[in-house]
Write an enzyme that holds these catalytic residues in place. Structure first.
Site, short mmCIF file in Angstrom:
data_model
loop_
_atom_site.label_atom_id
_atom_site.label_comp_id
_atom_site.label_asym_id
_atom_site.label_seq_id
_atom_site.Cartn_x
_atom_site.Cartn_y
_atom_site.Cartn_z
N ASP A 1 45.86 29.06 40.67
CA ASP A 1 46.34 29.82 39.96
C ASP A 1 47.45 30.49 40.61
O ASP A 1 47.78 30.51 41.61
CB ASP A 1 45.22 31.14 39.82
CG ASP A 1 43.95 30.82 39.45
OD1 ASP A 1 43.69 29.55 39.15
OD2 ASP A 1 42.97 31.77 39.83
N PHE B 1 41.51 35.45 47.14
CA PHE B 1 41.78 35.10 45.67
C PHE B 1 42.72 35.55 44.91
O PHE B 1 43.60 36.30 45.52
CB PHE B 1 40.66 35.22 45.22
CG PHE B 1 39.10 34.14 45.52
CD1 PHE B 1 39.38 33.49 46.78
CD2 PHE B 1 38.15 34.14 44.63
CE1 PHE B 1 38.32 32.48 46.82
CE2 PHE B 1 37.24 33.21 44.95
CZ PHE B 1 37.13 32.32 46.12
N ARG C 1 36.75 39.62 40.47
CA ARG C 1 37.99 39.43 40.88
C ARG C 1 39.22 39.32 39.96
O ARG C 1 38.97 39.68 38.88
CB ARG C 1 37.56 37.96 41.40
CG ARG C 1 37.35 36.99 40.21
CD ARG C 1 36.91 35.51 41.02
NE ARG C 1 36.63 34.67 39.97
CZ ARG C 1 35.28 34.28 39.55
NH1 ARG C 1 34.48 35.19 40.04
NH2 ARG C 1 35.07 33.38 38.94
#
Length: 425
Positions: free
Chosen positions: A20, A76, A137
């Site tokens: 990502d 993340f 998240r």
């Protein structure tokens, strides 16, 4: 050529895994790109924030890792904002990164930089938002001018239900729940564009509507940003000059055997709103800065495609930017072939197809077809019309297939303009 599958003009890390895009922000003359990264191997894991910057979105300077795993967690996805007034207590014009700390449990944390993104420090009183439920998240933080507070869009699964939840904060370091919208999965993105608000998740299904700083109110159906096989976790740059809205996504699922890196990003696209068939649609087109990469250019104008004798074998290379405007008669079948991969338009069905995927796209004014195709060593991106239809696809090239061709099996196609440009790295 030591890395034959290294894309020439799509972003890849020097080594290791990429997924990502994170923390996209324009700051002090640079477009900053952070990304999910494993610097220690070409498989997913050890999630770290890689970092690169650019003055033009096409030439990238790789920088040291921005955020590395610590404690019992990894780093993340998330986002970045500029704290102009220093309300978070980290200094005026501090660059703030919001990210998910993937520990036990997951929570949302913040890091900051006072040297224009060269180094980052962790906020002393992390987390800024404790665990909500499960693996909540991917915080997307942005300012809402009308409500005069900061907003966070966060992916939260409650039970078996996926959704995006909104939280608000006056000072960026503590957050309060405001609302939830169901049916979106991972990597939320939310922004205002030309008077409308846009919301989408990682799969690129978007909805237009109103956002009052507390809740998102959809207007109309969900639509697709991309119809291709390899498009995921798209994000846009914050604080972009001239109110530009520039998007980049992970081309999830590409293959790069024998390479020291794994995975690539899409080429940056500019997002605009157009009315298509009486409905507002998000449209994407490659950023104009791509012209900095053009090496040679050929153009064909005012030419009819004769059945059985198209335009073929005239252009050869590894990477192309192809742009076409064509007039099609009812029932015409157009095939554009780039490095052995075909883009097909069926005028009778008003359908554009690529790599086995199909999207509905009526001709403009009943006759005009506009196409833009970016071909790199391992990917082909197709944009139809204003860009309301797009396909992002990865492929492994046949080294013998290096040409661009245009054909219409039964005729009925007139080339108004066709531009074929070779791309350099």
């Amino acid at each position: 050529m030591t890395e034959p599958l290294r894309p020439l003009f799509h972003f890849t890390p020097p080594r290791g895994w990429l997924n990502d895009p994170n923390g996209l922000i324009f700051h002090q003359g640079f477009w900053h790109l952070f990304y999910q990264h494993n610097p220690k191997g070409t498989d997913w894991g050890n999630m770290t924030w890689g970092h690169a910057r650019s003055t033009n979105l096409v030439h990238w300077e790789h920088l040291p890792l921005a955020l590395e795993p610590y404690g019992e967690g990894t780093i993340f996805s998330g986002s970045a904002v500029l704290d102009e007034r220093g309300i978070a207590g980290c200094g005026k014009r501090a660059l703030l990164l919001f990210y998910t700390f993937a520990g036990k449990p997951f929570d949302q944390r913040m890091a900051f930089s006072n040297d224009a993104g060269k180094t980052f420090q962790q906020l002393a009183w992390n987390p800024v938002l404790p665990n909500i439920e499960g693996e909540n998240r991917d915080p997307r933080v942005f300012w809402h001018a009308g409500a005069a507070h900061w907003c966070m869009a966060l992916y939260v699964r409650r039970g078996t239900s996926d959704g995006i939840e909104f939280y608000t904060s006056p000072r960026l370091t503590a957050w309060s729940f405001s609302s939830r919208i169901e049916g979106f999965y991972e990597c939320p993105e939310c922004f205002e564009l030309e008077g409308s608000w846009v919301l989408f998740g990682a799969d690129g299904e978007y909805v237009l509507g109103e956002f009052d700083g507390m809740a998102f109110h959809p207007e109309g159906e969900r639509l697709k940003l991309d119809y291709g096989m390899n498009f995921y976790a798209a994000q846009t740059w914050s604080h972009a000059p001239e109110n530009r809205r520039v998007l980049i996504a992970w081309m999830r699922g590409g293959s790069y055997p024998g390479m020291p890196f794994n995975q690539q990003l899409t080429f940056p696209t500019e997002i605009t709103l157009h009315e298509i068939g009486g409905q507002k649609r998000l449209c994407r087109q490659p950023i104009p800065e791509i012209s900095l990469l053009w090496r040679e250019s050929w153009q064909v104008t005012d030419t009819a495609l004769v059945p059985g004798c198209g335009l073929t074998g005239l252009w050869e290379g590894e990477a192309f930017d192809v742009e076409a405007a064509l007039i099609l008669e009812p029932g015409a079948q157009l095939v554009l072939t780039v490095r052995g991969s075909t883009i097909h338009y069926d005028a009778a069905r008003a359908q554009l197809s690529c790599f086995g995927r199909t999207a509905s796209m009526p001709l403009r004014e009943g006759k005009l077809l506009k196409l833009r195709v970016l071909c790199d060593r391992t990917s082909i991106e197709v944009f139809g019309g204003h860009g309301e239809v797009a396909f992002s696809n990865c492929f492994l090239p046949d080294t013998a297939q290096r040409t661009v061709a245009l054909a219409a099996s039964d005729g009925g196609v007139h080339v108004t303009t066709l531009s074929v440009r070779l791309i350099r790295s």
